[in-house]
Design an enzyme around this catalytic site. Structure first.
Site, PDB file in Angstrom:
ATOM      1  N   MET A  27       0.954  -1.413   0.138  1.00  0.00           N
ATOM      2  CA  MET A  27       0.166  -0.045  -0.050  1.00  0.00           C
ATOM      3  C   MET A  27       0.868   1.137   0.083  1.00  0.00           C
ATOM      4  SD  MET A  27      -3.389  -1.066   2.084  1.00  0.00           S
ATOM      5  CE  MET A  27      -2.603  -0.783   3.626  1.00  0.00           C
TER       6      MET A  27
ATOM      7  N   ALA B 134       3.975   3.889   0.779  1.00  0.00           N
ATOM      8  CA  ALA B 134       4.755   4.468   2.107  1.00  0.00           C
ATOM      9  C   ALA B 134       5.802   3.713   2.475  1.00  0.00           C
ATOM     10  CB  ALA B 134       3.884   4.855   3.108  1.00  0.00           C
TER      11      ALA B 134
ATOM     12  N   GLY C 150      11.039  -2.747   5.512  1.00  0.00           N
ATOM     13  CA  GLY C 150      10.306  -3.911   5.718  1.00  0.00           C
ATOM     14  C   GLY C 150       9.710  -4.365   4.155  1.00  0.00           C
ATOM     15  N   HIS C 151       9.211  -3.197   3.574  1.00  0.00           N
ATOM     16  CA  HIS C 151       8.723  -3.477   2.079  1.00  0.00           C
ATOM     17  C   HIS C 151      10.104  -4.042   1.153  1.00  0.00           C
ATOM     18  CE1 HIS C 151       5.372  -0.556   3.193  1.00  0.00           C
ATOM     19  NE2 HIS C 151       5.024  -1.765   2.811  1.00  0.00           N
TER      20      HIS C 151
ATOM     21  N   GLY D 162       5.020 -10.258   4.016  1.00  0.00           N
ATOM     22  CA  GLY D 162       5.890 -10.214   5.263  1.00  0.00           C
ATOM     23  C   GLY D 162       5.005 -10.628   6.313  1.00  0.00           C
TER      24      GLY D 162
ATOM     25  N   LYS E 241       5.360  -9.671   9.341  1.00  0.00           N
ATOM     26  CA  LYS E 241       4.868  -8.639  10.038  1.00  0.00           C
ATOM     27  C   LYS E 241       3.217  -8.765  10.109  1.00  0.00           C
ATOM     28  CE  LYS E 241       3.917  -4.317  11.925  1.00  0.00           C
ATOM     29  NZ  LYS E 241       2.770  -3.873  11.353  1.00  0.00           N
ATOM     30  N   ASP E 242       2.436  -9.153   9.162  1.00  0.00           N
ATOM     31  CA  ASP E 242       1.176  -9.404   9.032  1.00  0.00           C
ATOM     32  C   ASP E 242       0.865 -10.795   8.827  1.00  0.00           C
ATOM     33  OD1 ASP E 242      -0.085  -6.339   8.634  1.00  0.00           O
ATOM     34  OD2 ASP E 242       1.658  -6.728   7.297  1.00  0.00           O
TER      35      ASP E 242
ATOM     36  N   LEU F  80       8.970  -2.258  11.925  1.00  0.00           N
ATOM     37  CA  LEU F  80       8.574  -1.148  10.667  1.00  0.00           C
ATOM     38  C   LEU F  80       7.206  -1.390  10.179  1.00  0.00           C
ATOM     39  CD1 LEU F  80      11.917  -1.103   8.802  1.00  0.00           C
ATOM     40  CD2 LEU F  80      11.195   0.489  10.518  1.00  0.00           C
TER      41      LEU F  80
ATOM     42  N   SER G 268       4.149   1.276   7.929  1.00  0.00           N
ATOM     43  CA  SER G 268       3.936   2.604   7.226  1.00  0.00           C
ATOM     44  C   SER G 268       3.204   3.452   8.239  1.00  0.00           C
ATOM     45  CB  SER G 268       3.059   2.485   6.030  1.00  0.00           C
ATOM     46  OG  SER G 268       3.714   1.553   5.131  1.00  0.00           O
TER      47      SER G 268
HETATM   48  P1  PAJ Z   1       1.475  -2.951   3.357  1.00  0.00           P
HETATM   49  O1  PAJ Z   1       1.055  -2.746   4.973  1.00  0.00           O
HETATM   50  O2  PAJ Z   1       1.842  -1.787   2.561  1.00  0.00           O
HETATM   51  O3  PAJ Z   1       2.510  -4.174   3.376  1.00  0.00           O
HETATM   52  C1  PAJ Z   1       3.116  -4.707   2.329  1.00  0.00           C
HETATM   53  C2  PAJ Z   1       3.707  -5.837   2.619  1.00  0.00           C
HETATM   54  O4  PAJ Z   1       4.869  -5.275   3.170  1.00  0.00           O
HETATM   55  C3  PAJ Z   1       2.866  -7.047   3.431  1.00  0.00           C
HETATM   56  O5  PAJ Z   1       3.178  -8.180   2.903  1.00  0.00           O
HETATM   57  C4  PAJ Z   1       3.473  -6.886   4.834  1.00  0.00           C
HETATM   58  O6  PAJ Z   1       3.342  -7.921   5.560  1.00  0.00           O
HETATM   59  C5  PAJ Z   1       4.954  -6.552   4.490  1.00  0.00           C
HETATM   60  N1  PAJ Z   1       5.483  -5.689   5.595  1.00  0.00           N
HETATM   61  C6  PAJ Z   1       5.082  -4.410   5.970  1.00  0.00           C
HETATM   62  N2  PAJ Z   1       5.976  -4.189   7.140  1.00  0.00           N
HETATM   63  C7  PAJ Z   1       6.969  -5.195   7.153  1.00  0.00           C
HETATM   64  C8  PAJ Z   1       8.139  -5.235   8.213  1.00  0.00           C
HETATM   65  N3  PAJ Z   1       8.327  -4.479   9.207  1.00  0.00           N
HETATM   66  N4  PAJ Z   1       8.800  -6.463   7.794  1.00  0.00           N
HETATM   67  C9  PAJ Z   1       8.590  -7.347   6.785  1.00  0.00           C
HETATM   68  N5  PAJ Z   1       7.389  -7.322   6.238  1.00  0.00           N
HETATM   69  C10 PAJ Z   1       6.659  -6.029   6.324  1.00  0.00           C
HETATM   70  O7  PAJ Z   1      -0.140  -5.634   3.771  1.00  0.00           O
HETATM   71  C11 PAJ Z   1      -0.610  -4.744   2.904  1.00  0.00           C
HETATM   72  O8  PAJ Z   1       0.047  -3.564   2.615  1.00  0.00           O
HETATM   73  C12 PAJ Z   1      -1.762  -4.833   2.246  1.00  0.00           C
HETATM   74  O9  PAJ Z   1      -2.736  -5.686   3.132  1.00  0.00           O
HETATM   75  C13 PAJ Z   1      -1.712  -5.511   0.808  1.00  0.00           C
HETATM   76  C14 PAJ Z   1      -1.597  -6.928   1.083  1.00  0.00           C
HETATM   77  C15 PAJ Z   1      -0.955  -4.986  -0.095  1.00  0.00           C
HETATM   78  C16 PAJ Z   1      -3.175  -5.854   0.206  1.00  0.00           C
HETATM   79  O10 PAJ Z   1      -3.839  -4.657   0.310  1.00  0.00           O
END
Ligand code: PAJ
Length: 279
Positions: free
Chosen positions: A31, A33, A37-38, A148, A150-151, A185, A187
């Protein structure tokens, strides 16, 4: 500058030469930002496929009406630079009108795995996530998609849906990337004031200490109650702190199968989630 597609026909056209050359494609949905992590997902994607596609789409259907859709951080120009620097081959940034044109009606319901933990506090969230991720996967048809830990629940929801619908796509989980102080981390961390951020650090610390207590054989109920008290003392309004089976997400008070601690709560108006393996 990174090539960018804004609708499904553009993204498919951009990928035609890769398909003709037999090149593998890994996909990272986000999403925006973007943070480290991304970027860890992007660098893992680069290691496993010749081509990497990232998407940026702030998906309205996964936000409840009382949530932060309108204030969710949007930084497309900076994100494009980060993706280009990381060697991402293509950005897919569709508009909401393109993803959900008038008359759009189909919803993917992932079943029981989406109704526990986050599902209790965000009952429509994973329907929105599953629907948009299935759309993105079918639009792009990558060999693999990376998510990730993270989720953590989201990752299991995606695995469930991809398995149930026979999507021919490998789903890869990537470990959580944390700041030096331990905070995962996100957003959403930009919402935290410096004081809030100090309080927020109690979340990873509590998970670490609770995991250590459980590993040391302490009573799991007491370890969780202590963890909960620690979070509340730090100012958290806790949605949940639970030990669950790492595969099914069912709550457990024994430590015999792979287990994971998952937690969610608010510091002020900012909702944070985190989780940790209990190894
Ligand atoms: P978003 O919160 O932008 O996260 C995108 C991807 O990055 C997800 O797979 C999330 O688990 C991973 N991510 C975020 N922070 C992280 C971190 N600190 N360490 C490792 N991975 C991390 O998750 C989403 O978007 C949305 O729900 C999406 C899957 C895009 C559907 O709309």
């Amino acid at each position: 500058m990174i090539p960018a597609a804004t609708n499904v026909s553009e993204v498919r056209t951009a990928m035609v030469p890769w398909r003709e050359a037999g090149e593998t494609v890994a996909f990272v949905p986000t999403m925006g930002a973007l943070h480290r992590g991304h970027m860890a997902l992007i660098s893992n994607a680069k290691k496993m496929a010749k081509r990497v596609v990232a998407s940026i789409f702030v998906n309205p259907t996964q936000f409840a009406p009382n949530e932060d859709l309108t204030k969710y951080p949007r930084r497309l120009e900076e994100d494009k630079k980060l993706l280009a620097e990381a060697g991402c081959d293509l950005l897919y940034a569709p508009s909401a009108e393109n993803m959900y044109p008038a008359g759009f009606a189909t919803v993917i319901d992932p079943g029981p795995i989406a109704t526990v933990l986050e599902g209790i506090f965000r009952p429509t969230h994973f329907r929105g996530v599953a629907t948009v991720v299935v759309k993105l996967l079918l639009q792009i048809l990558p060999d693999a998609a990376l998510f990730g830990e993270k989720d953590y629940q989201q990752l299991l929801v995606i695995r469930q849906v991809v398995r149930d619908l026979n999507l021919p796509i490998h789903i890869i989980g990537v470990p959580i990337v944390r700041d030096a102080d331990g905070l995962a981390l996100s957003s959403r961390n930009v919402y935290l004031s410096p004081a809030d951020r100090q309080h927020a650090l109690t979340l990873p610390r509590t998970l670490k200490e609770t995991a250590a207590a459980i590993q040391a054989g302490r009573d799991i109920g007491i370890a969780l109650a202590n963890g909960m008290a620690q979070l509340v003392d730090a100012g958290f309004s806790v949605d949940y702190l639970d030990l669950v089976n790492a595969a099914t997400l069912m709550s457990t008070r024994t430590f015999d199968a792979p287990a994971r601690l998952l937690a969610a709560g608010f510091i002020g108006t900012t909702r944070l989630i985190d989780n940790m393996e209990v190894g």
